[in-house]
Design a protein around this motif. Structure first.
Motif, PDB file in Angstrom:
ATOM      1  N   GLU A 124     -39.541  22.065  28.608  1.00 35.61           N
ATOM      2  CA  GLU A 124     -40.802  21.494  29.092  1.00 35.61           C
ATOM      3  C   GLU A 124     -40.553  20.356  30.077  1.00 35.61           C
ATOM      4  O   GLU A 124     -41.246  20.221  31.091  1.00 35.61           O
ATOM      5  CB  GLU A 124     -41.634  21.013  27.911  1.00 35.61           C
ATOM      6  N   LEU A 125     -39.544  19.533  29.768  1.00 34.81           N
ATOM      7  CA  LEU A 125     -39.225  18.432  30.677  1.00 34.81           C
ATOM      8  C   LEU A 125     -38.710  18.944  32.017  1.00 34.81           C
ATOM      9  O   LEU A 125     -38.991  18.366  33.068  1.00 34.81           O
ATOM     10  CB  LEU A 125     -38.196  17.509  30.033  1.00 34.81           C
ATOM     11  N   GLU A 126     -37.945  20.013  31.974  1.00 35.04           N
ATOM     12  CA  GLU A 126     -37.377  20.537  33.212  1.00 35.04           C
ATOM     13  C   GLU A 126     -38.418  21.264  34.063  1.00 35.04           C
ATOM     14  O   GLU A 126     -38.350  21.231  35.291  1.00 35.04           O
ATOM     15  CB  GLU A 126     -36.222  21.487  32.879  1.00 35.04           C
ATOM     16  N   ASN A 127     -39.363  21.943  33.410  1.00 38.78           N
ATOM     17  CA  ASN A 127     -40.315  22.772  34.145  1.00 38.78           C
ATOM     18  C   ASN A 127     -41.659  22.097  34.410  1.00 38.78           C
ATOM     19  O   ASN A 127     -42.472  22.621  35.176  1.00 38.78           O
ATOM     20  CB  ASN A 127     -40.570  24.080  33.374  1.00 38.78           C
ATOM     21  N   SER A 128     -41.922  20.980  33.772  1.00 40.63           N
ATOM     22  CA  SER A 128     -43.218  20.339  33.957  1.00 40.63           C
ATOM     23  C   SER A 128     -43.345  19.777  35.370  1.00 40.63           C
ATOM     24  O   SER A 128     -42.426  19.168  35.919  1.00 40.63           O
ATOM     25  CB  SER A 128     -43.397  19.215  32.939  1.00 40.63           C
ATOM     26  N   SER A 129     -44.520  19.986  35.968  1.00 39.59           N
ATOM     27  CA  SER A 129     -44.767  19.443  37.309  1.00 39.59           C
ATOM     28  C   SER A 129     -44.919  17.932  37.275  1.00 39.59           C
ATOM     29  O   SER A 129     -44.669  17.239  38.252  1.00 39.59           O
ATOM     30  CB  SER A 129     -46.030  20.083  37.905  1.00 39.59           C
ATOM     31  N   ASN A 130     -45.360  17.428  36.150  1.00 42.81           N
ATOM     32  CA  ASN A 130     -45.503  15.978  36.018  1.00 42.81           C
ATOM     33  C   ASN A 130     -44.611  15.525  34.874  1.00 42.81           C
ATOM     34  O   ASN A 130     -45.055  15.357  33.741  1.00 42.81           O
ATOM     35  CB  ASN A 130     -46.964  15.618  35.750  1.00 42.81           C
ATOM     36  N   GLN A 131     -43.322  15.380  35.156  1.00 37.94           N
ATOM     37  CA  GLN A 131     -42.364  15.064  34.106  1.00 37.94           C
ATOM     38  C   GLN A 131     -42.614  13.693  33.492  1.00 37.94           C
ATOM     39  O   GLN A 131     -42.350  13.481  32.310  1.00 37.94           O
ATOM     40  CB  GLN A 131     -40.943  15.146  34.665  1.00 37.94           C
ATOM     41  N   ALA A 132     -43.131  12.761  34.248  1.00 34.41           N
ATOM     42  CA  ALA A 132     -43.396  11.431  33.701  1.00 34.41           C
ATOM     43  C   ALA A 132     -44.471  11.487  32.623  1.00 34.41           C
ATOM     44  O   ALA A 132     -44.338  10.863  31.555  1.00 34.41           O
ATOM     45  CB  ALA A 132     -43.816  10.491  34.823  1.00 34.41           C
ATOM     46  N   GLU A 133     -45.538  12.259  32.861  1.00 29.41           N
ATOM     47  CA  GLU A 133     -46.605  12.387  31.868  1.00 29.41           C
ATOM     48  C   GLU A 133     -46.108  13.122  30.628  1.00 29.41           C
ATOM     49  O   GLU A 133     -46.439  12.757  29.490  1.00 29.41           O
ATOM     50  CB  GLU A 133     -47.795  13.140  32.480  1.00 29.41           C
ATOM     51  N   GLU A 134     -45.317  14.151  30.845  1.00 31.72           N
ATOM     52  CA  GLU A 134     -44.768  14.900  29.714  1.00 31.72           C
ATOM     53  C   GLU A 134     -43.834  14.019  28.884  1.00 31.72           C
ATOM     54  O   GLU A 134     -43.838  14.086  27.647  1.00 31.72           O
ATOM     55  CB  GLU A 134     -44.007  16.128  30.223  1.00 31.72           C
ATOM     56  N   ALA A 135     -43.048  13.200  29.560  1.00 29.11           N
ATOM     57  CA  ALA A 135     -42.154  12.293  28.843  1.00 29.11           C
ATOM     58  C   ALA A 135     -42.950  11.263  28.042  1.00 29.11           C
ATOM     59  O   ALA A 135     -42.567  10.901  26.920  1.00 29.11           O
ATOM     60  CB  ALA A 135     -41.224  11.592  29.823  1.00 29.11           C
ATOM     61  N   ARG A 136     -44.094  10.808  28.584  1.00 29.43           N
ATOM     62  CA  ARG A 136     -44.926   9.845  27.850  1.00 29.43           C
ATOM     63  C   ARG A 136     -45.504  10.468  26.580  1.00 29.43           C
ATOM     64  O   ARG A 136     -45.508   9.850  25.512  1.00 29.43           O
ATOM     65  CB  ARG A 136     -46.053   9.353  28.748  1.00 29.43           C
ATOM     66  N   LYS A 137     -45.959  11.736  26.689  1.00 31.88           N
ATOM     67  CA  LYS A 137     -46.509  12.417  25.520  1.00 31.88           C
ATOM     68  C   LYS A 137     -45.434  12.588  24.442  1.00 31.88           C
ATOM     69  O   LYS A 137     -45.688  12.368  23.251  1.00 31.88           O
ATOM     70  CB  LYS A 137     -47.067  13.783  25.918  1.00 31.88           C
ATOM     71  N   GLN A 138     -44.268  12.965  24.884  1.00 34.32           N
ATOM     72  CA  GLN A 138     -43.184  13.146  23.912  1.00 34.32           C
ATOM     73  C   GLN A 138     -42.781  11.815  23.280  1.00 34.32           C
ATOM     74  O   GLN A 138     -42.402  11.769  22.107  1.00 34.32           O
ATOM     75  CB  GLN A 138     -41.989  13.806  24.577  1.00 34.32           C
ATOM     76  N   THR A 139     -42.888  10.724  24.055  1.00 30.47           N
ATOM     77  CA  THR A 139     -42.548   9.410  23.504  1.00 30.47           C
ATOM     78  C   THR A 139     -43.544   9.004  22.425  1.00 30.47           C
ATOM     79  O   THR A 139     -43.159   8.465  21.377  1.00 30.47           O
ATOM     80  CB  THR A 139     -42.529   8.368  24.630  1.00 30.47           C
ATOM     81  N   VAL A 140     -44.829   9.266  22.663  1.00 34.66           N
ATOM     82  CA  VAL A 140     -45.852   8.944  21.659  1.00 34.66           C
ATOM     83  C   VAL A 140     -45.634   9.761  20.392  1.00 34.66           C
ATOM     84  O   VAL A 140     -45.717   9.249  19.269  1.00 34.66           O
ATOM     85  CB  VAL A 140     -47.262   9.186  22.240  1.00 34.66           C
ATOM     86  N   GLU A 141     -45.344  11.066  20.565  1.00 36.08           N
ATOM     87  CA  GLU A 141     -45.104  11.921  19.414  1.00 36.08           C
ATOM     88  C   GLU A 141     -43.848  11.484  18.656  1.00 36.08           C
ATOM     89  O   GLU A 141     -43.823  11.477  17.416  1.00 36.08           O
ATOM     90  CB  GLU A 141     -44.958  13.372  19.873  1.00 36.08           C
ATOM     91  N   LYS A 142     -42.826  11.090  19.391  1.00 32.45           N
ATOM     92  CA  LYS A 142     -41.599  10.618  18.759  1.00 32.45           C
ATOM     93  C   LYS A 142     -41.844   9.323  17.992  1.00 32.45           C
ATOM     94  O   LYS A 142     -41.266   9.107  16.917  1.00 32.45           O
ATOM     95  CB  LYS A 142     -40.522  10.412  19.825  1.00 32.45           C
TER      96      LYS A 142
END
Length: 281
Positions: A124-142
């Motif tokens: 997901e991190l590699e293929n997401s067009s907005n990697q920063a937003e995806e990383a933020r979501k994963q950080t909240v979940e983590k």
């Protein structure tokens, strides 16, 4: 007259004693003799023996021989340890062996699921067009996941309730600690004992007729509320020689109840480390 005397004169007597001349026969050639001074070349077997003995061992060959000896010794020790483990299981009943195999399969499946989840996150991190937003979501979940592990947030989910009734006071702190360790090994994600949240740094100690958990005294019956996969947690407690059998030998009554919803709501305050700091910038 003279001619007749000459004709009748006898021949020389010495001439008559000599044998008739015989022509000399051809002399046969003498066989050639080998020169005694010429050395005969060694045979193939003699060369092989001369090359093998005495043995000539180089330093590299000696080191390789030592390494091979060490490897063989290690393999022998490993085989001996495996044989000891096999002999321990050889006396178990068939249903016990089936239960142990099921538990091992469940643990393997959990590890495979965790591996697949991490690989999906990476994808997901590699293929997401907005990697920063995806990383933020994963950080909240983590952060939520770490809060559950640290005991700072409540949690709910399927699991079991383990109740230990120790009317005679024979259950000690080390037995309860064994139960916690076995539940963690079986995949428990959140544990609460008599209103005290169990975390990585939890300690237990005997205290008179009860037990202290992180300094909080609890008394029997000891009730464990555990969140995890019930199909893994319950068999882990009931393996031969496991927690349940050990507690029953101490004349304690043990019950395990499965549930589709277990609530672990005991919280621990978030602690700020005194020395450790984040290395990320």
């Amino acid at each position: 007259m003279s001619n007749e005397n000459e004709e009748e004169a006898p021949e020389n007597p010495l001439r008559e004693e000599l044998p008739e001349e015989v022509p000399a026969a051809a002399r046969e050639p003498e066989p050639e003799t080998a020169d005694e001074n010429v050395e005969t070349p060694p045979s193939g077997r003699q060369r092989l023996v001369k090359g093998l003995w005495p043995p000539r061992v180089s330093r590299a060959q000696f080191i390789v021989a030592v390494l091979l000896f060490g490897l063989g010794f290690g393999l022998a020790v490993q085989v001996a340890s495996n044989s000891d483990g096999d002999s321990a299981l050889r006396g178990a009943r068939q249903e016990d062996l089936v239960r142990i195999l099921d538990e091992l399969d469940s643990r393997t499946q959990r590890l495979e699921d965790e591996k697949q989840g991490l690989e999906d996150q990476r994808t997901e991190l590699e293929n997401s067009s907005n990697q920063a937003e995806e990383a933020r979501k994963q950080t909240v979940e983590k952060e939520k996941q770490l809060g559950i592990l640290a005991g700072t947030v409540a949690a709910q989910g399927p699991g079991i309730t383990l109740t230990i009734d120790d009317a005679k006071g024979t259950v000690k702190a080390d037995m309860l600690l064994d139960a916690i360790q076995e539940l963690r090994a079986a995949g428990a994600e959140a544990i609460q004992v008599n209103g005290v949240r169990v975390v990585a740094g939890t300690y237990l100690a005997d205290s008179g007729s009860g037990v202290k958990v992180d300094g909080n005294k609890i008394t029997q019956p000891y009730r464990f509320k555990v969140i995890g996969k019930p199909q893994d947690l319950e068999p882990a407690l009931n393996i031969p020689g496991g927690v349940v059998q050990t507690l029953e030998k101490e004349q304690a009554t043990v019950t395990v109840d499965r549930s589709t919803k277990i609530v672990v709501d005991a919280l621990r305050p978030a602690e700020r480390p005194d020395y450790a700091q984040s290395s990320s910038r």
